[in-house]
Design a protein around this motif. Structure first.
Motif, PDB file in Angstrom:
ATOM      1  N   GLN A 230       1.065  -0.993  -0.080  1.00 32.73           N
ATOM      2  CA  GLN A 230       0.193   0.264  -0.036  1.00 32.73           C
ATOM      3  C   GLN A 230       0.905   1.508   0.138  1.00 32.73           C
ATOM      4  OE1 GLN A 230      -2.747   0.001   3.648  1.00 32.73           O
ATOM      5  NE2 GLN A 230      -3.664  -2.109   3.216  1.00 32.73           N
ATOM      6  N   LYS A 231       1.939   0.752   1.180  1.00 36.42           N
ATOM      7  CA  LYS A 231       3.450   2.555   0.926  1.00 36.42           C
ATOM      8  C   LYS A 231       3.980   2.624  -0.189  1.00 36.42           C
ATOM      9  CE  LYS A 231       7.367   4.087   3.047  1.00 36.42           C
ATOM     10  NZ  LYS A 231       7.449   3.718   3.543  1.00 36.42           N
ATOM     11  N   GLU A 232       3.925   1.869  -1.265  1.00 37.05           N
ATOM     12  CA  GLU A 232       4.856   2.230  -2.389  1.00 37.05           C
ATOM     13  C   GLU A 232       3.721   1.844  -3.146  1.00 37.05           C
ATOM     14  OE1 GLU A 232       7.754   2.279  -2.775  1.00 37.05           O
ATOM     15  OE2 GLU A 232       8.395   1.446  -0.387  1.00 37.05           O
ATOM     16  N   MET A 233       2.494   1.488  -3.753  1.00 38.45           N
ATOM     17  CA  MET A 233       1.900   2.054  -4.700  1.00 38.45           C
ATOM     18  C   MET A 233       0.680   3.168  -4.823  1.00 38.45           C
ATOM     19  SD  MET A 233       0.094  -2.396  -5.649  1.00 38.45           S
ATOM     20  CE  MET A 233      -0.582  -1.805  -6.678  1.00 38.45           C
ATOM     21  N   ALA A 234       0.788   3.813  -3.367  1.00 40.15           N
ATOM     22  CA  ALA A 234      -0.445   4.721  -3.146  1.00 40.15           C
ATOM     23  C   ALA A 234       0.392   5.641  -3.826  1.00 40.15           C
ATOM     24  CB  ALA A 234      -0.860   5.174  -1.554  1.00 40.15           C
ATOM     25  N   VAL A 235      -0.333   6.925  -4.308  1.00 42.57           N
ATOM     26  CA  VAL A 235      -0.096   8.253  -5.112  1.00 42.57           C
ATOM     27  C   VAL A 235      -0.734   9.423  -4.350  1.00 42.57           C
ATOM     28  CG1 VAL A 235       0.864   9.435  -6.611  1.00 42.57           C
ATOM     29  CG2 VAL A 235       0.997   7.199  -6.687  1.00 42.57           C
ATOM     30  N   THR A 236      -0.413  10.160  -3.504  1.00 45.34           N
ATOM     31  CA  THR A 236      -1.084  11.280  -3.373  1.00 45.34           C
ATOM     32  C   THR A 236      -1.698  12.147  -4.270  1.00 45.34           C
ATOM     33  OG1 THR A 236       0.352  12.646  -2.323  1.00 45.34           O
ATOM     34  CG2 THR A 236      -0.360  11.534  -0.679  1.00 45.34           C
ATOM     35  N   VAL A 237      -2.836  13.338  -3.946  1.00 47.27           N
ATOM     36  CA  VAL A 237      -3.117  14.210  -4.762  1.00 47.27           C
ATOM     37  C   VAL A 237      -2.144  14.652  -5.181  1.00 47.27           C
ATOM     38  CG1 VAL A 237      -5.117  15.726  -5.613  1.00 47.27           C
ATOM     39  CG2 VAL A 237      -5.357  13.575  -4.134  1.00 47.27           C
ATOM     40  N   GLN A 238      -0.916  15.432  -3.802  1.00 51.42           N
ATOM     41  CA  GLN A 238       0.399  16.623  -3.633  1.00 51.42           C
ATOM     42  C   GLN A 238       0.669  15.639  -4.956  1.00 51.42           C
ATOM     43  OE1 GLN A 238      -1.569  15.655  -1.013  1.00 51.42           O
ATOM     44  NE2 GLN A 238      -2.522  17.720  -0.172  1.00 51.42           N
ATOM     45  N   GLN A 239       1.652  14.295  -5.099  1.00 51.94           N
ATOM     46  CA  GLN A 239       2.424  13.879  -5.411  1.00 51.94           C
ATOM     47  C   GLN A 239       1.562  13.679  -6.915  1.00 51.94           C
ATOM     48  OE1 GLN A 239       2.465  10.378  -3.309  1.00 51.94           O
ATOM     49  NE2 GLN A 239       4.786  10.435  -3.342  1.00 51.94           N
TER      50      GLN A 239
END
Length: 334
Positions: A230-239
């Motif tokens: 989850q940590k590696e695959m998640a992209v925040t809106v800001q990113q």
């Protein structure tokens, strides 16, 4: 310094939420439901809503949520939590009414109830725990199961892609929509709090792990490994805002395994106008050959298995999503 000098109320850095009962949870080891239960209990307590919160628990892994979070609860039939929440909210408009549902319960069995509650603009909070599988009922694949994945009803892997519930509820009229993961707990807690404080239909999707029915079947490793994924695959809106469309498309293609044409076109790298589109009809090389001969540039289908044929024919795949493009005419080869 003595032990008594350290153990003082002013030195306490963490307390168990009062609303979180001390009952032993029935969830499997490594399940993420306990994490989200704690976050929900903390938010309700911090907002001082212990006497004003009403939860709706439908059928699923979280069917016994009322045993763990000490607020008022009502049990709903499978998928019907938004309908029941609608009634409760209208009868008690001053209360905070929230549902706590799994992805199978909400996105499959209860999709109609969810959509119509959005459309009516009901003042409720819907929390969807998306672990990509039907957990309690035996590991059947749900509308949110990643492609390709194995499930008890997909022994040779699934053959269709999950759909985006956040986009679905946005289109249906939800006025607060958010997504996080059980790895990003601070963000998840913040989103749940914002959803509760928001007036209108609020939706929070929490990407979660199911080590038992999803993880074991798909060789995902330990619950820790699934959290790190989850940590590696998640992209925040800001990113995402710092990435080019091509970079974001490449990430989605690698992380989600979507066909290249589909990802690139959704990212805006495809043609602005598709002049001729093949819809419906059959499958296979013969059908696509006819479509190609008629000058079709894309093929609309609900069956993702067609993307191999399409790539060979040099055609694009729209996956029932022609709304992204303007079309001048529709060709329907026989």
């Amino acid at each position: 310094m003595k032990r008594e000098d350290i153990i003082k109320p002013e030195n306490k850095v963490y307390s168990r939420p009062r609303l979180l009962d001390k009952n032993v949870m029935h969830y499997c080891p490594g399940c993420s439901h306990g994490v989200v239960h704690k976050l929900v209990a903390e938010v309700i307590e911090e907002l001082g809503l212990e006497e004003d919160a009403i939860g709706i628990a439908p059928v699923g892994c979280s069917v016994f949520a009322y045993n763990y979070i000490d607020c008022d609860w009502i049990e709903a039939a499978h998928g019907r939590a938004p309908a029941l929440a609608t009634a409760v909210s209208r009868l008690h408009p001053s209360k905070v009414v929230f549902t706590y549902q799994g992805d199978g319960d909400l996105a499959a069995i209860g999709s109609a109830e969810t959509i119509h509650a959005c459309t009516r603009g009901e003042n409720i909070v819907v929390i969807m725990i998306n672990n990509g599988i039907y957990g309690m009922t035996g590991g059947q694949y749900s509308p949110m199961t990643p492609y390709p994945s194995k499930a008890s009803t997909a022994q040779y892997t699934t053959f269709e892609y999950p759909f985006d519930v956040c986009e679905l509820v946005k289109g249906a009229g939800a006025t607060y929509v958010a997504r996080s993961t059980t790895y990003h707990i601070n963000l998840t807690q913040k989103l749940i709090e914002e959803a509760i404080l928001h007036k209108g239909f609020s939706f929070v999707e929490v990407i979660a792990q199911c080590p038992t029915n999803f993880g074991k079947r798909n060789k995902m490793g330990s619950p820790y490994d699934m959290l790190m994924m989850q940590k590696e695959m998640a992209v925040t809106v800001q990113q995402a805002e710092t990435m080019t469309r091509e970079e974001l498309a490449a990430w989605v293609e690698e992380a989600l395994g979507l066909p290249g044409n589909y990802v690139r076109w959704l990212a805006g790298a495809g043609p602005e106008t598709i002049h001729r589109v093949a819809v419906c009809g059959g499958a296979g090389a013969d059908f696509l050959g006819n479509a190609k001969a008629l000058g079709c540039e894309a093929y609309i289908t609900g069956d993702v298995r067609h993307h191999e044929y399409l790539e060979a024919a040099g055609m694009g795949l729209l996956l029932m999503d022609a709304g992204h493009f303007a079309t001048e005419d529709i060709a329907m080869p026989g």
